[in-house]
Design a protein around this motif. Structure first.
Motif, PDB file in Angstrom:
ATOM      1  N   GLY A 192       0.768  -1.326  -0.115  1.00 21.79           N
ATOM      2  CA  GLY A 192       0.007  -0.050  -0.247  1.00 21.79           C
ATOM      3  C   GLY A 192       0.876   1.404  -0.089  1.00 21.79           C
ATOM      4  O   GLY A 192       2.147   1.199   0.188  1.00 21.79           O
ATOM      5  N   LEU A 193       0.140   2.451  -0.097  1.00 21.11           N
ATOM      6  CA  LEU A 193       0.978   3.428  -0.293  1.00 21.11           C
ATOM      7  C   LEU A 193       1.519   4.030   0.908  1.00 21.11           C
ATOM      8  O   LEU A 193       2.541   4.668   0.881  1.00 21.11           O
ATOM      9  CB  LEU A 193      -0.072   4.825  -0.690  1.00 21.11           C
ATOM     10  N   ASP A 194       1.078   3.601   2.112  1.00 19.78           N
ATOM     11  CA  ASP A 194       1.693   4.255   3.365  1.00 19.78           C
ATOM     12  C   ASP A 194       2.438   3.081   3.990  1.00 19.78           C
ATOM     13  O   ASP A 194       2.982   3.244   5.153  1.00 19.78           O
ATOM     14  CB  ASP A 194       0.653   4.703   4.261  1.00 19.78           C
ATOM     15  N   ALA A 238      -7.470  -0.443  -6.880  1.00 15.24           N
ATOM     16  CA  ALA A 238      -8.529  -0.582  -5.559  1.00 15.24           C
ATOM     17  C   ALA A 238      -7.995   0.394  -4.484  1.00 15.24           C
ATOM     18  O   ALA A 238      -8.869   0.944  -3.960  1.00 15.24           O
ATOM     19  CB  ALA A 238      -8.581  -2.248  -5.157  1.00 15.24           C
ATOM     20  N   GLN A 239      -6.819   0.505  -4.314  1.00  8.82           N
ATOM     21  CA  GLN A 239      -6.318   1.272  -3.263  1.00  8.82           C
ATOM     22  C   GLN A 239      -6.392   2.832  -3.666  1.00  8.82           C
ATOM     23  O   GLN A 239      -6.933   3.508  -2.698  1.00  8.82           O
ATOM     24  CB  GLN A 239      -4.939   0.859  -2.899  1.00  8.82           C
ATOM     25  N   ALA A 240      -6.162   3.007  -4.873  1.00 12.57           N
ATOM     26  CA  ALA A 240      -6.356   4.478  -5.038  1.00 12.57           C
ATOM     27  C   ALA A 240      -7.627   4.871  -5.005  1.00 12.57           C
ATOM     28  O   ALA A 240      -8.011   5.999  -4.836  1.00 12.57           O
ATOM     29  CB  ALA A 240      -5.730   4.600  -6.570  1.00 12.57           C
ATOM     30  N   ASP A 241      -8.702   3.821  -5.438  1.00 15.67           N
ATOM     31  CA  ASP A 241     -10.094   3.975  -5.514  1.00 15.67           C
ATOM     32  C   ASP A 241     -10.365   4.400  -3.986  1.00 15.67           C
ATOM     33  O   ASP A 241     -11.305   5.508  -3.704  1.00 15.67           O
ATOM     34  CB  ASP A 241     -11.025   3.180  -5.700  1.00 15.67           C
ATOM     35  N   ALA A 242      -9.749   3.638  -3.015  1.00 15.10           N
ATOM     36  CA  ALA A 242     -10.375   3.955  -1.481  1.00 15.10           C
ATOM     37  C   ALA A 242      -9.291   4.806  -1.063  1.00 15.10           C
ATOM     38  O   ALA A 242      -9.572   5.104   0.335  1.00 15.10           O
ATOM     39  CB  ALA A 242     -10.338   2.703  -0.854  1.00 15.10           C
ATOM     40  N   HIS A 287      -2.465  -9.816   0.393  1.00 15.12           N
ATOM     41  CA  HIS A 287      -1.548 -10.521   1.046  1.00 15.12           C
ATOM     42  C   HIS A 287      -1.909 -12.092   0.221  1.00 15.12           C
ATOM     43  O   HIS A 287      -1.030 -12.976   0.075  1.00 15.12           O
ATOM     44  CB  HIS A 287      -1.925 -10.795   2.570  1.00 15.12           C
ATOM     45  N   GLU A 288      -3.263 -12.434   0.343  1.00 18.54           N
ATOM     46  CA  GLU A 288      -3.573 -13.820  -0.264  1.00 18.54           C
ATOM     47  C   GLU A 288      -3.155 -13.879  -1.716  1.00 18.54           C
ATOM     48  O   GLU A 288      -3.035 -15.126  -2.028  1.00 18.54           O
ATOM     49  CB  GLU A 288      -5.164 -13.893  -0.464  1.00 18.54           C
ATOM     50  N   LEU A 289      -3.149 -13.036  -2.578  1.00 18.00           N
ATOM     51  CA  LEU A 289      -2.514 -13.298  -3.785  1.00 18.00           C
ATOM     52  C   LEU A 289      -1.016 -13.108  -3.935  1.00 18.00           C
ATOM     53  O   LEU A 289      -0.292 -13.797  -4.817  1.00 18.00           O
ATOM     54  CB  LEU A 289      -3.108 -12.008  -4.792  1.00 18.00           C
ATOM     55  N   ARG A 290      -0.376 -12.182  -3.121  1.00 22.59           N
ATOM     56  CA  ARG A 290       1.044 -12.148  -3.544  1.00 22.59           C
ATOM     57  C   ARG A 290       1.935 -13.096  -2.981  1.00 22.59           C
ATOM     58  O   ARG A 290       3.073 -13.521  -3.613  1.00 22.59           O
ATOM     59  CB  ARG A 290       1.377 -10.963  -2.858  1.00 22.59           C
ATOM     60  N   ILE A 329     -13.665  -0.969   5.475  1.00 21.12           N
ATOM     61  CA  ILE A 329     -13.748  -2.416   5.243  1.00 21.12           C
ATOM     62  C   ILE A 329     -13.116  -2.877   3.635  1.00 21.12           C
ATOM     63  O   ILE A 329     -12.561  -3.839   3.614  1.00 21.12           O
ATOM     64  CB  ILE A 329     -15.242  -2.827   5.379  1.00 21.12           C
ATOM     65  N   LEU A 330     -13.442  -1.887   3.104  1.00 20.35           N
ATOM     66  CA  LEU A 330     -12.993  -2.105   1.685  1.00 20.35           C
ATOM     67  C   LEU A 330     -11.304  -2.078   1.650  1.00 20.35           C
ATOM     68  O   LEU A 330     -10.759  -2.884   0.784  1.00 20.35           O
ATOM     69  CB  LEU A 330     -13.493  -0.858   0.632  1.00 20.35           C
ATOM     70  N   ARG A 331     -10.857  -0.960   2.287  1.00 18.64           N
ATOM     71  CA  ARG A 331      -9.537  -0.987   2.251  1.00 18.64           C
ATOM     72  C   ARG A 331      -8.881  -2.100   2.977  1.00 18.64           C
ATOM     73  O   ARG A 331      -7.854  -2.586   2.588  1.00 18.64           O
ATOM     74  CB  ARG A 331      -9.114   0.215   3.191  1.00 18.64           C
ATOM     75  N   GLY A 332      -9.650  -2.763   4.009  1.00 13.97           N
ATOM     76  CA  GLY A 332      -8.953  -3.824   4.521  1.00 13.97           C
ATOM     77  C   GLY A 332      -9.099  -5.101   3.876  1.00 13.97           C
ATOM     78  O   GLY A 332      -8.088  -6.022   3.592  1.00 13.97           O
ATOM     79  N   PHE A 333     -10.174  -5.179   3.112  1.00 10.77           N
ATOM     80  CA  PHE A 333     -10.358  -6.301   2.039  1.00 10.77           C
ATOM     81  C   PHE A 333      -9.081  -6.256   1.006  1.00 10.77           C
ATOM     82  O   PHE A 333      -8.558  -7.037   0.625  1.00 10.77           O
ATOM     83  CB  PHE A 333     -11.645  -6.051   1.299  1.00 10.77           C
TER      84      PHE A 333
END
Lengths: 228, 456
Positions: free
Chosen positions: A83-85, B298-302, B255-258, B245-249
């Motif tokens: 993530g970014l941070d 997804a992260q940029a969106d959230a 993690h699950e994919l990488r 929650i979205l960010r958590g997801f």
């Protein structure tokens, strides 16, 4: 060089251990924060490779507690969190470097070596890339085993580039290394010096390349075939 | 003009801001107030009319007083020339001398002392109506005179001027200024009361899905407005939680994919060299890139950027160029960095790093090998990445920021998310991305940021 790998995925851990073993590192492995604390009590490690999401806690907490105890062992975070941070958080917690999964063994090994202050393929006082060897104690340079004439300034420059071979060295860093004792710096001095060095080693038949990264600095690249 | 076209690709206020149909609250209140005033005036008139019609004596009194006023206004006018009340019969009016009192049988009221004159009125029934007789003191040219009046009338008609006068005096004169005053007062009162609502509206307009930490300010506002504001704030909090929650997801998915991707990649590296291994390695790298980009997007969106941190676009540009140069040079490409003017801006360093990286990746994917890629920071709070590849066609231009769009679907490199990520990250900064097509070929992507506040 003894490394501690803290990673809860057994398959990934065994692949990393095997890969680093081939690069000449001895790697101990544990799966949890507790396991890591225990291992650190028993043995001295030169470097820790740490996953962040561990079954019994967050790797960041482990880093913080180590740093609170003034343990200066280099720590490389090995994580899926991109993530970014996350990187900033990891470095702020006291880690020395941050590598996001997936990665390749040569890159991981390079980062480990950098943290262990053994840049490049240096052996003792010798810095080697391709057929260029620089003896940092004797201040001599050989290309393909043949010594070449180089000014002390050129040797300094080449040493800087060799220590960070494959990476771009910023102009201010090179200038700082060159002119630390010399007050007289002209804007083109570095450029001119690089140009002379390049000509000199190319004429001697060096297989490494000194590239200009316009607006940033310079980089020395080893021949592609020799690069792991 | 060097660029053939410039396309602003972001419109933050794109939604229609036209007001909803229906009158404003202010207009509603004003109309209702006016209607109410009118009704009140009508009611008042009715009361006046009713009151007087039930008191003929006082009506008669008022009537004579009114006629006397008319005489008073007309200087030296013969009182006989006065028209008298409408519909009056046998109208007579004359001045009388209280001292002589000669031949004035009717003017003096019975029982009054001689020489002592006073106002009086008498109303008596005659056949087919009534007769009204009376005396009024009149001031003409500073001299007091006595006016004797008499007439006969029938019904309400002679009283009409009196009633009209009464209405003007007691209804219209006080009520009109009062209504106007009320209206003006209401304009201010309503404006004042609605002010928190307008402020809330402005705050809601300023709400940014990227910065859900913003809340509407609650105080000081009327309770009704505050209730709404609090309800909106509660909704924002719920939204915030959903975003968390979205960010958590996103983090979990990463993690699950990488981790399995890492295992795949490291396992493949251990296989003996073969064309199949090379293919699998390329596939794994593509998959890795795809996953990274999807997670980035997804992260940029959230993402909630608080662009309060001053950053130097040139420093970040140098870092990314230094980091990417070895890979770029290894592919026999050239990457250059230039800087121009003040390059400081407000932003998130890591996000700006990714903006650069994605733009450089995009340029690498589209420009041929023998052309340089020029990364520029500045002038001012902007960065740009220029390539000298083929120009973007008119046909492709509207699509380049679409997610998963690629010029050539058969290309396996990249997912078509890079520019989408850049656009999203720029928007999260309150900035914008534009693409220019310089006449000497290639494409220039420019991202602008918020400038540093004065004095920083």
């Amino acid at each position: 060089m003894r490394l501690l790998l803290v990673e809860d995925n057994a398959r990934l851990a065994s692949l990393i251990r095997e890969g680093l073993n081939r690069q000449g590192f001895a790697v101990d492995w544990c799966e949890t924060v507790d396991g890591a604390e225990h291992a650190l009590k028993i043995n001295d490690y030169d470097l820790m490779l740490l996953d962040l999401g561990l079954p019994d806690g967050d790797g960041l907490d482990l880093i913080r507690s180590l740093r609170r105890r003034h343990d200066t062992m280099p720590i490389l975070i090995l994580t899926a969190r991109g993530g970014l941070d996350d990187r900033v958080t990891g470095l702020d917690a006291g880690a020395d470097d941050y590598l996001v999964k997936p990665f390749q063994i040569p890159e991981l090994a390079a980062r480990c070596r950098a943290l262990l202050r053994r840049p490049g393929a240096s052996l003792g006082t010798q810095l080697t890339s391709g057929n260029v060897i620089l003896d940092s104690a004797e201040r001599t340079v050989t290309v393909g085993g043949v010594p070449i004439d180089a000014t002390p300034r050129e040797v300094d420059l080449l040493e800087c580039l060799l220590r960070r071979a494959g990476h771009v060295v910023a102009k201010p860093a090179l200038e700082g290394a060159l002119y630390s004792m010399d007050a007289e710096v002209t804007p083109n001095a570095l450029e001119a010096c690089i140009s002379r060095l390049r000509k000199r080693i190319t004429a001697a038949g060096a297989d490494v390349q000194i590239r200009t990264v316009h607006g940033v600095g310079y980089a020395l690249f080893a021949p592609v075939s020799a690069d792991g | 003009m060097r660029c053939s076209r410039l396309f602003p690709l972001m419109d933050r206020s794109g939604n229609s801001k036209k007001g909803p149909a229906g009158p404003t609250l202010f207009r509603q209140i004003a109309t209702r107030l006016a209607a109410f005033t009118l009704l009140f005036a009508l009611l008042d008139v009715c009361i006046v009319v009713l009151t007087y019609s039930s008191q003929p004596e006082s009506l008669a009194q008022e009537l004579l007083t009114l006629e006397a006023h008319k005489a008073e206004k007309g200087t030296d006018l013969q009182p006989d020339l006065l028209a008298g009340p409408p519909g009056a019969e046998h109208w007579s009016a004359r001045y009388i001398d209280p001292d002589t009192n000669a031949g004035s049988t009717p003017p003096l009221r019975a029982g009054a002392a001689p020489g002592m004159l006073m106002d009086w009125t008498r109303r008596e029934r005659v056949r087919g109506g009534y007769r009204i007789t009376g005396v009024r003191s009149v001031l003409q040219n500073g001299q007091q005179r006595w006016l004797f009046m008499q007439f006969e009338g029938d019904g309400i008609r002679p009283y009409v001027p009196v009633i009209a006068n009464e209405i003007v005096q007691h209804v219209a004169l006080p009520l009109i200024p009062l209504s106007l005053l009320l209206l003006v007062f209401n304009v201010f009162a309503v404006r004042r009361v609605l002010k928190p609502l307008r402020r809330a509206e402005a705050e809601v307009d300023a709400l940014d899905p990227n910065n859900v930490l913003l809340r509407l300010s609650e105080a000081p506002a009327p309770r009704e407005v505050n209730t709404l504001v609090r309800a909106v704030n509660r909704a924002l909090t719920r939204l915030d939680e959903a975003m968390a929650i979205l960010r958590g997801f996103t983090a979990n998915a990463a993690h699950e994919l990488r981790t399995p991707l890492s295992i795949m990649q490291l396992s493949l590296d251990r296989l003996p060299p073969s064309p199949l291994r090379d293919d699998l390695q390329a596939d794994t790298q593509h998959l890795t890139r795809l996953v990274s980009q999807m997670l980035d997007l997804a992260q940029a969106d959230a993402m909630a950027v608080e662009p309060e941190t001053p950053v130097d676009l040139a420093d970040i540009g140098r870092d990314i160029v230094a980091a990417m140069a070895p890979k770029v040079f290894a592919n026999q490409r050239d990457l250059r960095f230039e800087t121009s003017g003040d390059t400081r801006a407000l932003g998130h360093a890591e996000a700006i790093y990714r903006i650069y990286r994605n733009l450089i990746d995009n340029a690498l994917a589209h420009a041929p090998g023998d052309t340089p890629i020029v990364v520029t920071a500045g002038p001012g709070p902007q960065l740009s990445v220029r390539d000298y590849g083929p120009s973007i066609s008119d046909e492709d231009l509207p699509h380049i920021f679409e997610r998963f769009w690629r010029k050539d679907r058969r290309e396996t490199d990249g997912a078509g998310l890079g520019l989408g990520i850049v656009q999203r990250l720029a928007q999260a900064h309150g900035g914008a991305i534009t693409v220019e097509r310089p006449i000497d070929g290639g494409a220039l992507f420019r991202v602008t940021f918020a400038p540093l506040k004065h004095g920083e």
